[in-house]
Design a protein around this motif. Structure first.
Motif, mmCIF file in Angstrom:
data_model
loop_
_atom_site.group_PDB
_atom_site.id
_atom_site.type_symbol
_atom_site.label_atom_id
_atom_site.label_comp_id
_atom_site.label_asym_id
_atom_site.label_seq_id
_atom_site.Cartn_x
_atom_site.Cartn_y
_atom_site.Cartn_z
ATOM 1 N N UNK A 13 -6.588 -1.921 -0.342
ATOM 2 C CA UNK A 13 -6.966 -3.218 0.233
ATOM 3 C C UNK A 13 -7.650 -3.032 1.587
ATOM 4 N N UNK B 140 0.701 -6.495 -1.601
ATOM 5 C CA UNK B 140 1.396 -5.203 -1.605
ATOM 6 C C UNK B 140 2.474 -5.197 -0.527
ATOM 7 N N UNK B 141 2.138 -5.763 0.629
ATOM 8 C CA UNK B 141 3.149 -5.785 1.694
ATOM 9 C C UNK B 141 4.279 -6.759 1.373
ATOM 10 N N UNK C 31 3.520 -14.430 0.135
ATOM 11 C CA UNK C 31 2.737 -13.222 -0.147
ATOM 12 C C UNK C 31 2.686 -12.900 -1.622
ATOM 13 N N UNK D 289 4.049 -4.337 8.308
ATOM 14 C CA UNK D 289 5.361 -3.709 8.163
ATOM 15 C C UNK D 289 5.346 -2.279 8.677
ATOM 16 N N UNK E 124 -3.924 -6.868 0.224
ATOM 17 C CA UNK E 124 -3.129 -6.354 1.347
ATOM 18 C C UNK E 124 -1.836 -7.156 1.491
ATOM 19 N N UNK F 8 5.516 -7.359 -1.572
ATOM 20 C CA UNK F 8 6.423 -6.670 -2.493
ATOM 21 C C UNK F 8 7.307 -5.665 -1.753
ATOM 22 N N UNK G 7 2.928 0.881 -3.769
ATOM 23 C CA UNK G 7 2.493 -0.334 -3.070
ATOM 24 C C UNK G 7 1.756 -0.001 -1.774
ATOM 25 N N UNK H 102 -1.658 0.653 -2.780
ATOM 26 C CA UNK H 102 -2.369 -0.628 -2.961
ATOM 27 C C UNK H 102 -2.826 -1.175 -1.613
ATOM 28 N N UNK H 103 -1.963 -1.049 -0.621
ATOM 29 C CA UNK H 103 -2.317 -1.559 0.706
ATOM 30 C C UNK H 103 -3.515 -0.786 1.279
#
Lengths: 327, 327
Positions: free
Chosen positions: A120, B146-147, B172, A32, B143, B149, A113, A116-117
């Motif tokens: 990850x 989180x994406x 996801x 994204x 990964x 969401x 978030x 979080x990514x």
């Protein structure tokens, strides 16, 4: 002298730093655009890349120089950025590194978030080390840091914070990650136990010194140097060592003045100047400086078991720089 | 029939489930009481432990039964709880599993950081598998989730969400974790590639079916069954398949009524009943049911390569139960 050390570090570390920048770009691969924007906002805002540098040279000092140390080192910058994103939401700060904090530009959930990514992303690269011990170290860092932040929040605004509690907070919020970067360098290099312990100790003392220097700069540096207004810790209700020590030494009048200052949401420049003078007079600035200097000395001593090498020299310079830097 | 399946699952899985509960307690070792409270609030609120159960029986079906599968399986409950904590902050929901959401009892930063701590706990146990591939799978799950969401947030309130976009979101937010639990079972069992792929496929289809069933229940179940008010997705601006399909089939009048309903922050019971009737009439409920049923069938088929065994039988029952359950 500060400038000389900085120059020497940059000249020794420069080529690695460009490779680290490339690797940070290359491994950040969100699906994204929004995630790329939020992550990039912090990640490419001119960080010092201290943690990657430490891992690279810890590994090399232990004889590992396959080129992979560059990629592995990005683990610690992604982790650092992930925790900064979560912390900024927690702290509600407005500025970091001279730029508006992510959560003032995007909503808090997006920032959480994206953190979080980034975590990850750090894990994806950690898995490439094929070392369960590296994962163990990273897991423990994450557990410590999250609990450190909660502990700091619980203690916010409490004027009775002790030096021990302060040490526990900065250990968790700063030292464990810096220590983890150094230790991971030893682990990927398959260093022997003594070397790993030495790097663990180096990293811990460096991290403690680093955070103490940061906490000093929050009182002694200018807004231009910091990229944010000084006194932010106190405005957020965070007691750091200069104030903790000074409160302990203060008479009733100084103590009451300082407690009242802590309760104010904002400072006039003259008041802030007044506060700084009290911290100087009561010894909080000097005491913190001394504690930081002792940690730097212990960090250097921990490296004694290693023979001289360019990487060892760089790690020593970084220890010195930790408390001499102005930003 | 639903009750029979549930009884059979419970009788087959019961002994493992108590061991999983014990392991979840034993491995949750925060230094801070507050973290234990916040984490425990969600973790011990009567979850179904679906993900641990899947990992345990995926591993056993591939011949791994050392007892360690119990401990390893907790990875996926901790991960699940971590993402629920972050999601609740993101969604601003009030209730989950019949209890107030953590962020209504504690401030959002505490909840976010406790989520980080639970993620760290999952990693600590993942490191014990000594398998870099397990870490890789978990990193990719984190990964993706989180994406997912963030993608869902970006699409919130958008009445033009397509079925493809919906599938991407539920993949996801739900399927990758369920898939990861099944796949990790195969990895720790050192299963061959075909077995791992079969379990990956089983997990993916099961996860998709599971989320579709959840999205149906948000319209068809009662507040008592759900432990929260039905219609929550729509109130939060989340379009799910029953509504997406119905909007696609609706004439102008139905469409306008539904768009207006989406814009209302609250429903009267009669309005919600009216909405449900429209979703039935326009085929959204039936279509979603059918899609979920196809996924359950594909999940079962994926297991064909395995010989009969109690674990295989349990995984088949779980697939059936995914769409028959009432909560």
């Amino acid at each position: 002298m500060t400038n000389d050390i900085k120059k020497e570090i940059i000249s020794l570390a420069g080529p690695d730093l460009s490779l680290v920048e490339q690797a940070l770009e290359a491994n950040l691969t969100p699906n994204l655009d929004l995630v790329r924007q939020v992550a990039g906002h912090l990640l490419f805002a001119g960080g010092k890349r201290l943690r990657p540098l430490l891992m690279i040279h810890a590994a090399r000092m232990c004889g590992f120089q396959t080129g992979q140390e560059i990629e592995f080192s990005t683990i610690f910058e992604y982790l650092h950025a992930a925790t900064l994103l979560h912390d900024d939401v927690v702290d509600g700060s407005d500025k970091r590194r001279g730029k508006p904090c992510a959560h003032t530009l995007w909503d808090a959930p997006t920032v959480v978030l994206t953190g979080d990514f980034l975590l990850a992303t750090a894990l994806v690269i950690a898995a490439r080390t094929k070392s369960p011990r590296v994962i163990e170290v990273i897991a423990q860092i994450t557990a410590d840091m999250s609990q450190g932040e909660i502990f700091q929040m619980e203690k916010k605004g409490n004027p009775d914070l002790t030096e021990d509690e302060y040490n526990e907070i900065i250990e968790r919020k700063t030292a464990v990650l810096i220590q983890g970067a150094c230790r991971t360098g030893a682990i990927v290099a398959k260093a022997d136990q003594n070397e790993e312990i030495a790097l663990k100790n180096y990293g811990w003392h460096l991290g403690m010194a680093f955070q103490m220097a940061d906490d000093l700069l929050d009182y002694t540096a200018t807004a231009d140097q910091l990229g944010k207004n000084p006194g932010a810790d106190m405005r957020e209700g965070k007691l750091t060592l200069p104030l903790i020590y000074s409160l302990g030494k203060a008479g009733t009048q100084d103590r009451e003045w300082m407690l009242a200052a802590m309760a104010r949401p904002q400072f006039e420049p003259a008041e802030f100047q007044d506060l700084k003078e009290r911290l100087m007079r009561l010894g909080g600035i000097e005491y913190t400086n001394n504690r930081a200097r002792v940690h730097v000395q212990s960090a250097r001593t921990a490296l004694d078991i290693f023979p001289e090498s360019p990487s060892k020299h760089l790690l020593e310079l970084i220890a010195d720089y930790a408390i001499l830097r102005k930003v």
